[in-house]
Design a protein around this motif. Structure first.
Motif, PDB file in Angstrom:
ATOM      1  N   ILE A  18       0.791  -1.385   0.061  1.00  0.00           N
ATOM      2  CA  ILE A  18      -0.277   0.060  -0.089  1.00  0.00           C
ATOM      3  C   ILE A  18       0.868   1.264  -0.010  1.00  0.00           C
ATOM      4  O   ILE A  18       0.604   2.204  -0.741  1.00  0.00           O
ATOM      5  CB  ILE A  18      -0.947  -0.131   1.231  1.00  0.00           C
ATOM      6  CG1 ILE A  18      -2.173  -1.133   1.070  1.00  0.00           C
ATOM      7  CG2 ILE A  18      -1.592   1.545   1.458  1.00  0.00           C
ATOM      8  CD1 ILE A  18      -2.698  -1.336   2.273  1.00  0.00           C
ATOM      9  N   GLN A  19       1.808   1.181   0.628  1.00  0.00           N
ATOM     10  CA  GLN A  19       2.634   2.499   0.950  1.00  0.00           C
ATOM     11  C   GLN A  19       3.563   2.746  -0.460  1.00  0.00           C
ATOM     12  O   GLN A  19       3.644   3.655  -0.709  1.00  0.00           O
ATOM     13  CB  GLN A  19       3.849   2.423   1.983  1.00  0.00           C
ATOM     14  CG  GLN A  19       4.648   3.610   2.314  1.00  0.00           C
ATOM     15  CD  GLN A  19       5.760   3.190   3.619  1.00  0.00           C
ATOM     16  OE1 GLN A  19       5.858   2.245   3.751  1.00  0.00           O
ATOM     17  NE2 GLN A  19       5.827   4.091   4.338  1.00  0.00           N
ATOM     18  N   SER A  20       3.754   1.752  -0.936  1.00  0.00           N
ATOM     19  CA  SER A  20       4.560   1.782  -2.348  1.00  0.00           C
ATOM     20  C   SER A  20       3.601   2.593  -3.579  1.00  0.00           C
ATOM     21  O   SER A  20       4.076   3.160  -4.448  1.00  0.00           O
ATOM     22  CB  SER A  20       4.960   0.301  -2.869  1.00  0.00           C
ATOM     23  OG  SER A  20       3.783  -0.389  -3.225  1.00  0.00           O
ATOM     24  N   GLN A  21       2.233   2.479  -3.110  1.00  0.00           N
ATOM     25  CA  GLN A  21       1.070   3.234  -4.246  1.00  0.00           C
ATOM     26  C   GLN A  21       0.806   4.531  -3.628  1.00  0.00           C
ATOM     27  O   GLN A  21       0.507   5.273  -4.421  1.00  0.00           O
ATOM     28  CB  GLN A  21       0.162   2.068  -4.222  1.00  0.00           C
ATOM     29  CG  GLN A  21       0.262   0.697  -4.693  1.00  0.00           C
ATOM     30  CD  GLN A  21       0.795   0.870  -6.082  1.00  0.00           C
ATOM     31  OE1 GLN A  21      -0.076   1.708  -7.054  1.00  0.00           O
ATOM     32  NE2 GLN A  21       1.772   0.094  -6.573  1.00  0.00           N
ATOM     33  N   SER A  22       1.180   4.711  -2.201  1.00  0.00           N
ATOM     34  CA  SER A  22       0.813   5.972  -1.866  1.00  0.00           C
ATOM     35  C   SER A  22       1.799   6.295  -1.062  1.00  0.00           C
ATOM     36  O   SER A  22       2.170   6.172   0.117  1.00  0.00           O
ATOM     37  CB  SER A  22      -0.576   5.783  -0.908  1.00  0.00           C
ATOM     38  OG  SER A  22      -1.334   5.386  -1.662  1.00  0.00           O
ATOM     39  N   SER A  23       2.969   7.015  -1.444  1.00  0.00           N
ATOM     40  CA  SER A  23       4.242   7.602  -1.012  1.00  0.00           C
ATOM     41  C   SER A  23       3.969   8.471   0.399  1.00  0.00           C
ATOM     42  O   SER A  23       4.680   8.742   1.167  1.00  0.00           O
ATOM     43  CB  SER A  23       5.180   8.228  -1.734  1.00  0.00           C
ATOM     44  OG  SER A  23       4.640   9.188  -2.604  1.00  0.00           O
ATOM     45  N   ALA A  24       2.606   9.187   0.153  1.00  0.00           N
ATOM     46  CA  ALA A  24       2.497  10.081   1.285  1.00  0.00           C
ATOM     47  C   ALA A  24       1.887   9.657   2.531  1.00  0.00           C
ATOM     48  O   ALA A  24       1.805   9.931   3.618  1.00  0.00           O
ATOM     49  CB  ALA A  24       1.522  11.180   0.651  1.00  0.00           C
ATOM     50  N   LEU A  25       1.581   7.974   2.388  1.00  0.00           N
ATOM     51  CA  LEU A  25       1.139   7.293   3.499  1.00  0.00           C
ATOM     52  C   LEU A  25       2.062   6.618   4.319  1.00  0.00           C
ATOM     53  O   LEU A  25       2.636   5.639   3.816  1.00  0.00           O
ATOM     54  CB  LEU A  25       0.006   6.255   3.018  1.00  0.00           C
ATOM     55  CG  LEU A  25      -1.147   5.627   3.872  1.00  0.00           C
ATOM     56  CD1 LEU A  25      -1.863   6.813   4.504  1.00  0.00           C
ATOM     57  CD2 LEU A  25      -1.893   4.352   3.052  1.00  0.00           C
ATOM     58  N   SER A  26       2.430   7.256   5.392  1.00  0.00           N
ATOM     59  CA  SER A  26       3.791   6.555   6.313  1.00  0.00           C
ATOM     60  C   SER A  26       3.065   5.498   7.339  1.00  0.00           C
ATOM     61  O   SER A  26       1.725   5.587   7.585  1.00  0.00           O
ATOM     62  CB  SER A  26       4.072   7.718   7.191  1.00  0.00           C
ATOM     63  OG  SER A  26       3.077   8.262   7.814  1.00  0.00           O
ATOM     64  N   LEU A  27       3.896   4.722   7.711  1.00  0.00           N
ATOM     65  CA  LEU A  27       3.585   3.627   8.506  1.00  0.00           C
ATOM     66  C   LEU A  27       4.022   3.842   9.952  1.00  0.00           C
ATOM     67  O   LEU A  27       5.058   4.280  10.322  1.00  0.00           O
ATOM     68  CB  LEU A  27       4.232   2.194   8.182  1.00  0.00           C
ATOM     69  CG  LEU A  27       4.042   1.485   6.736  1.00  0.00           C
ATOM     70  CD1 LEU A  27       4.501   0.158   6.660  1.00  0.00           C
ATOM     71  CD2 LEU A  27       2.311   1.358   6.817  1.00  0.00           C
ATOM     72  N   PRO A  28       2.992   4.053  10.956  1.00  0.00           N
ATOM     73  CA  PRO A  28       3.190   4.241  12.203  1.00  0.00           C
ATOM     74  C   PRO A  28       4.488   3.423  12.797  1.00  0.00           C
ATOM     75  O   PRO A  28       4.429   2.263  12.393  1.00  0.00           O
ATOM     76  CB  PRO A  28       1.913   4.249  13.107  1.00  0.00           C
ATOM     77  CG  PRO A  28       0.857   4.446  11.696  1.00  0.00           C
ATOM     78  CD  PRO A  28       1.472   3.949  10.866  1.00  0.00           C
ATOM     79  N   GLN A  29       4.963   3.980  13.619  1.00  0.00           N
ATOM     80  CA  GLN A  29       6.275   2.881  14.216  1.00  0.00           C
ATOM     81  C   GLN A  29       5.787   1.823  14.797  1.00  0.00           C
ATOM     82  O   GLN A  29       6.500   0.740  14.732  1.00  0.00           O
ATOM     83  CB  GLN A  29       6.745   3.990  15.209  1.00  0.00           C
ATOM     84  CG  GLN A  29       8.069   3.156  15.867  1.00  0.00           C
ATOM     85  CD  GLN A  29       8.973   3.963  16.817  1.00  0.00           C
ATOM     86  OE1 GLN A  29       8.537   4.987  17.310  1.00  0.00           O
ATOM     87  NE2 GLN A  29      10.003   3.414  17.329  1.00  0.00           N
ATOM     88  N   ALA A  30       4.439   1.713  15.363  1.00  0.00           N
ATOM     89  CA  ALA A  30       3.942   0.523  16.152  1.00  0.00           C
ATOM     90  C   ALA A  30       3.763  -0.765  15.216  1.00  0.00           C
ATOM     91  O   ALA A  30       3.726  -1.890  15.523  1.00  0.00           O
ATOM     92  CB  ALA A  30       2.788   0.990  16.812  1.00  0.00           C
ATOM     93  N   ILE A  31       3.520  -0.228  13.859  1.00  0.00           N
ATOM     94  CA  ILE A  31       3.520  -1.427  13.028  1.00  0.00           C
ATOM     95  C   ILE A  31       4.142  -1.404  11.633  1.00  0.00           C
ATOM     96  O   ILE A  31       4.000  -2.280  10.776  1.00  0.00           O
ATOM     97  CB  ILE A  31       1.619  -1.209  12.312  1.00  0.00           C
ATOM     98  CG1 ILE A  31       1.624   0.089  11.804  1.00  0.00           C
ATOM     99  CG2 ILE A  31       0.812  -1.458  13.452  1.00  0.00           C
ATOM    100  CD1 ILE A  31       0.230   0.260  11.094  1.00  0.00           C
TER     101      ILE A  31
END
Length: 353
Positions: A129-142
């Motif tokens: 998902i992140q590779s498709q939406s570069s502005a979408l960051s993964l929170p540190q917890a996950i």
């Protein structure tokens, strides 16, 4: 059907797809998607998939598992609490526009995945998902593919003033709370199968029932006004830690929950109610830690909550009775009168002396 040892590498991470070598998917008209519960390793889920394969050997269907990884009992229980908190927000009496917006956003994430090439069985769905939406960051917890980082809670400055809903938003950001990789992968697999005209049976144990309920809400949002999506979908929860109010309204008449009366884990978590969500997180975590050792021992042994008990892998009469019921529900058409009467029901098993 042949029996062989599964590869340990297959599906060893959160949200990966597991298959049992003796019954690899062949594009059949009916598909069973299994979601494991707490404290369940890939080896244990492979054992469960094998049991399901033998249950359905005379009425074969495609069988896959969506793996819900474990990082220890405390982590799994915290994921359950946070997943339950998000589910409570979906109740008709509680659902706000903000909740509706989050569910629509989850469905949009799955839609992005469906527009790509078919996902590899062992992909990290959040990284996809992140590779498709570069502005979408993964929170540190996950961000860690192995699962939720429980130690982060000790470093949260506002923990004392948070409730579980606040904590879910803080830890998971734009992703579903609890087990986001397994939730999104399950929603993806369900939608893909329904689009292909496949009848889908979702079968889940313990925490897997929370994962399934959240995935169903995403599926409902994805299909929007197309009401017939639910006609191709059925749900069996064994050792359930949800109540029917946690499911989307259309799914309640497509679901059966199976619980042993002495299943203390299912009983306690199923009854986790809205008043608990109003307490601060520190209180909830204290309760979790106080009961962790006792509950962990219950889950580790072949207790009434264990998947092995429900799947008929222990000698008790109630274990065999459970397996017989599950076999009937997996192999018989749900269109007949008996199944229509069982849906929207919690079937409670008793221990016979």
């Amino acid at each position: 059907m042949t029996s062989s040892s599964p590869s340990a590498a297959s599906g060893s991470q959160d949200g990966h797809i597991l298959t049992y070598p003796g019954v690899l998917p062949q594009g059949r008209a009916k598909k069973l998607i299994h979601v494991n519960g707490v404290m369940s390793t890939p080896d244990k889920q492979h054992r469960d998939l094998e049991a399901l394969a033998w249950m359905t050997v005379e009425a074969p269907l495609d069988i896959i598992g969506v793996h819900n990884s474990t990082q220890g009992f405390q982590n799994d229980m915290l994921e359950c609490l946070l997943g339950k908190a998000e589910l409570f927000g979906t109740w008709e009496s509680r659902r706000t526009e903000a909740v509706q917006k989050r569910l629509r956003a989850y469905a949009a994430l799955v839609e992005q995945l469906l527009e790509m090439q078919p996902l590899p069985l062992d992909c990290d769905i959040l990284q996809q998902i992140q590779s498709q939406s570069s502005a979408l960051s993964l929170p540190q917890a996950i961000a860690n593919q192995l699962g939720f980082d429980f130690s982060l809670l000790k470093r949260l400055p506002l923990l004392n003033s948070m409730n579980l809903e606040d904590l879910s938003l803080y830890l998971y950001g734009n992703f579903p709370a609890g087990a986001p990789r397994a939730i999104l992968r399950l929603a993806y697999e369900i939608i893909q199968a329904i689009r292909q005209g496949t009848e889908v049976m979702v079968m889940a144990h313990s925490q897997g029932t929370i994962i399934s309920a959240l995935a169903f809400h995403i599926v409902e949002q994805f299909f929007g006004g197309y009401a017939k999506w639910v006609s191709a979908l059925h749900f069996i929860g064994y050792g359930p830690v949800i109540v029917f109010e946690d499911l989307p309204v259309p799914m309640r008449s497509r679901a059966i929950l199976l619980q042993h009366r002495e299943d203390l884990v299912a009983e306690s978590l199923s009854n986790f109610r809205n008043t608990d969500l109003l307490n601060n997180v520190q209180t909830q975590l204290q309760k979790l830690l106080e009961n962790a050792d006792k509950l962990a021992q219950i889950i580790r042994r072949d207790s009434h909550h264990s998947a092995s008990h429900y799947l008929g892998l222990t000698p008790e009469a109630s274990s065999q009775q459970s397996a017989q019921l599950l076999q009937q529900w997996l192999t018989q058409p749900w269109s007949n009168a008996m199944f229509r009467s069982l849906c929207f029901s919690r079937i409670v098993l008793e221990t016979k002396n």
